[in-house]
Design a protein around this motif. Structure first.
Motif, PDB file in Angstrom:
ATOM      1  N   UNK A  65       0.176  -0.994   0.178  1.00  7.32           N
ATOM      2  CA  UNK A  65      -0.002  -0.024   0.444  1.00  7.32           C
ATOM      3  C   UNK A  65       0.504   1.501  -0.152  1.00  7.32           C
ATOM      4  N   UNK A  66       1.935   1.173   1.317  1.00 12.57           N
ATOM      5  CA  UNK A  66       3.096   2.608   1.342  1.00 12.57           C
ATOM      6  C   UNK A  66       3.450   2.959  -0.353  1.00 12.57           C
ATOM      7  N   UNK A  67       3.992   1.676  -1.058  1.00 12.68           N
ATOM      8  CA  UNK A  67       4.525   1.239  -2.050  1.00 12.68           C
ATOM      9  C   UNK A  67       4.146   2.191  -3.757  1.00 12.68           C
ATOM     10  N   UNK A  68       2.641   1.154  -3.580  1.00 17.36           N
ATOM     11  CA  UNK A  68       1.708   2.083  -4.649  1.00 17.36           C
ATOM     12  C   UNK A  68       0.894   2.908  -4.772  1.00 17.36           C
ATOM     13  N   UNK A  69       0.743   3.412  -3.614  1.00 16.90           N
ATOM     14  CA  UNK A  69      -0.125   4.594  -2.976  1.00 16.90           C
ATOM     15  C   UNK A  69      -1.430   4.216  -3.079  1.00 16.90           C
ATOM     16  N   UNK A  70      -2.005   2.836  -3.820  1.00 16.77           N
ATOM     17  CA  UNK A  70      -3.057   2.352  -3.657  1.00 16.77           C
ATOM     18  C   UNK A  70      -3.959   2.133  -2.587  1.00 16.77           C
ATOM     19  N   UNK A  71      -5.540   2.016  -2.619  1.00 13.73           N
ATOM     20  CA  UNK A  71      -6.453   1.723  -1.342  1.00 13.73           C
ATOM     21  C   UNK A  71      -5.886   0.063  -1.214  1.00 13.73           C
ATOM     22  N   UNK A  72      -5.035  -0.374  -0.935  1.00 16.17           N
ATOM     23  CA  UNK A  72      -4.795  -1.799  -1.551  1.00 16.17           C
ATOM     24  C   UNK A  72      -4.779  -2.316  -0.235  1.00 16.17           C
ATOM     25  N   UNK A  73      -5.389  -3.760   0.282  1.00 16.88           N
ATOM     26  CA  UNK A  73      -5.311  -4.663   1.426  1.00 16.88           C
ATOM     27  C   UNK A  73      -4.506  -5.304   1.085  1.00 16.88           C
ATOM     28  N   UNK A  74      -3.508  -6.910   2.168  1.00 13.93           N
ATOM     29  CA  UNK A  74      -3.246  -7.855   1.097  1.00 13.93           C
ATOM     30  C   UNK A  74      -3.132  -8.694   2.668  1.00 13.93           C
ATOM     31  N   UNK A  75      -4.093  -9.081   2.809  1.00 15.62           N
ATOM     32  CA  UNK A  75      -4.054 -10.640   3.612  1.00 15.62           C
ATOM     33  C   UNK A  75      -3.554 -11.780   3.518  1.00 15.62           C
ATOM     34  N   UNK A  76      -2.909 -12.169   4.389  1.00 20.48           N
ATOM     35  CA  UNK A  76      -2.213 -13.328   4.679  1.00 20.48           C
ATOM     36  C   UNK A  76      -2.978 -14.762   5.448  1.00 20.48           C
ATOM     37  N   UNK A  77      -3.176 -15.790   5.357  1.00 13.77           N
ATOM     38  CA  UNK A  77      -3.398 -17.046   5.688  1.00 13.77           C
ATOM     39  C   UNK A  77      -2.619 -17.791   6.633  1.00 13.77           C
ATOM     40  N   UNK A  78      -2.072 -18.473   7.785  1.00 14.64           N
ATOM     41  CA  UNK A  78      -1.387 -19.372   7.119  1.00 14.64           C
ATOM     42  C   UNK A  78      -1.548 -19.698   8.969  1.00 14.64           C
ATOM     43  N   UNK A  79      -0.883 -21.235   9.048  1.00 18.82           N
ATOM     44  CA  UNK A  79      -1.244 -21.289  10.583  1.00 18.82           C
ATOM     45  C   UNK A  79       0.176 -21.753  11.374  1.00 18.82           C
ATOM     46  N   UNK A  80       0.527 -20.254  11.707  1.00 22.32           N
ATOM     47  CA  UNK A  80       1.291 -20.688  11.925  1.00 22.32           C
ATOM     48  C   UNK A  80       1.277 -19.426  12.758  1.00 22.32           C
ATOM     49  N   UNK A  81       2.042 -19.094  13.813  1.00 22.16           N
ATOM     50  CA  UNK A  81       1.938 -17.459  13.827  1.00 22.16           C
ATOM     51  C   UNK A  81       2.928 -17.019  13.867  1.00 22.16           C
ATOM     52  N   UNK A  82       2.673 -15.271  13.398  1.00 27.33           N
ATOM     53  CA  UNK A  82       3.359 -14.447  12.217  1.00 27.33           C
ATOM     54  C   UNK A  82       4.876 -14.524  13.208  1.00 27.33           C
ATOM     55  N   UNK A  83       5.111 -14.837  14.371  1.00 23.46           N
ATOM     56  CA  UNK A  83       7.129 -14.507  14.683  1.00 23.46           C
ATOM     57  C   UNK A  83       7.583 -15.495  14.211  1.00 23.46           C
ATOM     58  N   UNK A  84       6.930 -16.606  13.033  1.00 22.73           N
ATOM     59  CA  UNK A  84       7.955 -17.392  12.512  1.00 22.73           C
ATOM     60  C   UNK A  84       7.756 -16.620  11.342  1.00 22.73           C
TER      61      UNK A  84
END
Length: 462
Positions: free
Chosen positions: A148-167
């Motif tokens: 979103x910051x790099x393109x200046x678009x109203x854009x959201x990336x949703x990531x789906x996973x089975x592990x916590x983000x700390x990994x």
């Protein structure tokens, strides 16, 4: 956004909190989206289905452009980027404008859309199995989180996973994201979700008995919500500890319900006699428990206390299972560990274990009926240390304890032949506990493939 949340809540019971959080974060397409969201939770908790339906409703009601990707299918960076561009691109874009060999070209292409008036358009990108992004180019994950910051678009990336983000943290560092945890369903929530299938199951059975007037009348009178709720309560008393995967539980519950209903249709048992219905269904439920993740063509045995019948589909599956040689022995060792008492290991697997005195109490304890046999009662948990000890005891050749050997345990877990009971994150320190999910017939066929007599090492047959 209230309309979207209202449309999703009936479809996903017990996920009202997650739906409300998604609605509050993403909101209306005219408002600024967060740069990235991270949904994580175990398999079968509804991450993918919920996100897919949410994005589809956003596209239908608000005109948001959406892209849904699976990181397993998009196994290279170029394939993933071109799939995103192909889905998000405006209609007037040419074939050349949806090509991108690297992240720089991908970002530049999105910027061109912004320069052409694309700021008024909103974008949602969902990436399933996002942990696979760690295996791609080092700049893929950091760029997606800051897209979103790099393109200046109203854009959201949703990531789906089975592990916590700390990994996900690596040497380059990652920006903070908003995490949403979809916890496993508890027993009451699972029963509520399975109970939502009542009208579908009832309609299917009424259609099945439409040509049999007598059974149709009994089915219409007996098949109430309370009757189905009692069945699900009995069903989960057997399955809930071994399996939390809702799609698998739904499939198995539907298969076993016809067996539960049969004595009522025959007129031998009243629909309110729960204890007799339990005695009728207990054996088939335990048999189905050993085949929970297998797509066998034949349902479990319908008669209580009947001897196991050779199932052609189980035999075909076991004989065609392309496991490594040592993995087959690990599976056999896991079955023995799940169905033998730990205090019997020395007698079963050590040649010179000393004399054992036979007492009347011991003889009576071993005089087991079919209902009390461990292979009928279901699997028990065991540690990895015990699994490896039995593996080395039954394997004739000497094999070193290598990373390759330990990785085959993970392969068996991934194939749902073993399942974690506790300590999933503590495999290497030996505190993890597993249980074997396959049945006796399946392991007997695996034993025939490698030339090992499984019955000889089971307490039930000694």
């Amino acid at each position: 956004m209230e309309n979207i949340c209202a449309a999703l809540e009936p479809l996903f019971p017990c996920r009202e909190g997650a739906i409300k959080t998604l609605g509050e974060l993403i909101g209306d397409s005219r408002e600024d989206y967060p740069s990235a969201l991270y949904l994580f939770g175990h398999s079968g908790t509804g991450k993918t289905a919920l996100t897919r339906t949410f994005l589809r409703e956003c596209s239908r009601q608000q005109g948001v452009r959406i892209a849904q990707l699976n990181a397993i299918e998009c196994y290279t960076t170029k394939i993933m980027l071109e799939n995103m561009l192909d889905t998000l691109a405006p209609r007037q874009c040419t074939e050349e404008s949806v090509r991108a060999d690297n992240m720089l070209e991908f970002v530049e292409q999105l910027r061109r859309w912004h320069d052409q008036g694309g700021r008024s358009q909103s974008f949602l990108i969902a990436v399933d199995n996002a942990e696979r992004l760690r295996d791609m180019d080092a700049n893929v994950l950091p760029v997606l989180l800051r897209l979103q910051q790099l393109t200046s678009l109203n854009l959201c990336v949703i990531l789906l996973s089975q592990i916590p983000f700390e990994k996900f943290y690596n040497k380059t560092g990652l920006t903070e994201v908003i995490s949403i945890h979809l916890a496993q369903y508890n027993k009451a929530e699972t029963q509520r979700i399975l109970g939502s299938d009542f009208f579908q199951v009832r309609g299917h059975l009424l259609e099945q008995f439409s040509k049999d007037a007598q059974r149709l009348a009994i089915c219409e009178a007996a098949l109430t919500e309370d009757f189905y709720s009692n069945y699900l309560n009995l069903f989960l008393s057997v399955f809930y500890k071994a399996c939390r995967d809702v799609p698998e539980l739904q499939l198995t519950a539907r298969k076993c319900f016809s067996i539960y209903l049969e004595p009522v249709l025959d007129g031998t048992v009243e629909s309110t006699d729960v204890s007799r219905l339990w005695r009728h269904i207990a054996g088939p439920l335990r048999s189905a428990l050993t085949q929970i993740y297998m797509r066998t063509e034949k349902p479990p045995e319908e008669q209580e206390g009947s001897a196991p019948i050779e199932d052609q589909s189980v035999r075909k599956l076991a004989q065609s299972l392309e496991l490594p040689y040592y993995a087959k022995y690990l599976l056999i060792a896991a079955f023995l560990a799940s169905h033998n008492s730990a205090n019997q290991d020395k007698r079963l697997f050590v040649k010179h274990h000393g004399k054992q005195r036979k007492r009347m109490q011991t003889v009576n304890a071993r005089a087991k009926t079919t209902e009390k046999m461990s292979t009928t009662l279901g699997p028990k948990s065991f540690t990895i240390d015990r699994l490896l000890a039995i593996f080395y005891a039954i394997l004739e050749e000497k094999v070193g304890l290598t990373c390759n050997l330990l990785s085959q345990i993970s392969t068996l877990v991934h194939l749902k032949l073993l399942s974690f009971v506790s300590g999933e994150q503590n495999i290497m320190d030996g505190s993890a506990r597993l249980q074997c999910t396959v049945g006796l017939e399946f392991v007997l066929y695996i034993g025939k493939v490698v030339g090992f007599n499984v019955r000889q090492y089971l307490c039930d047959f000694m």
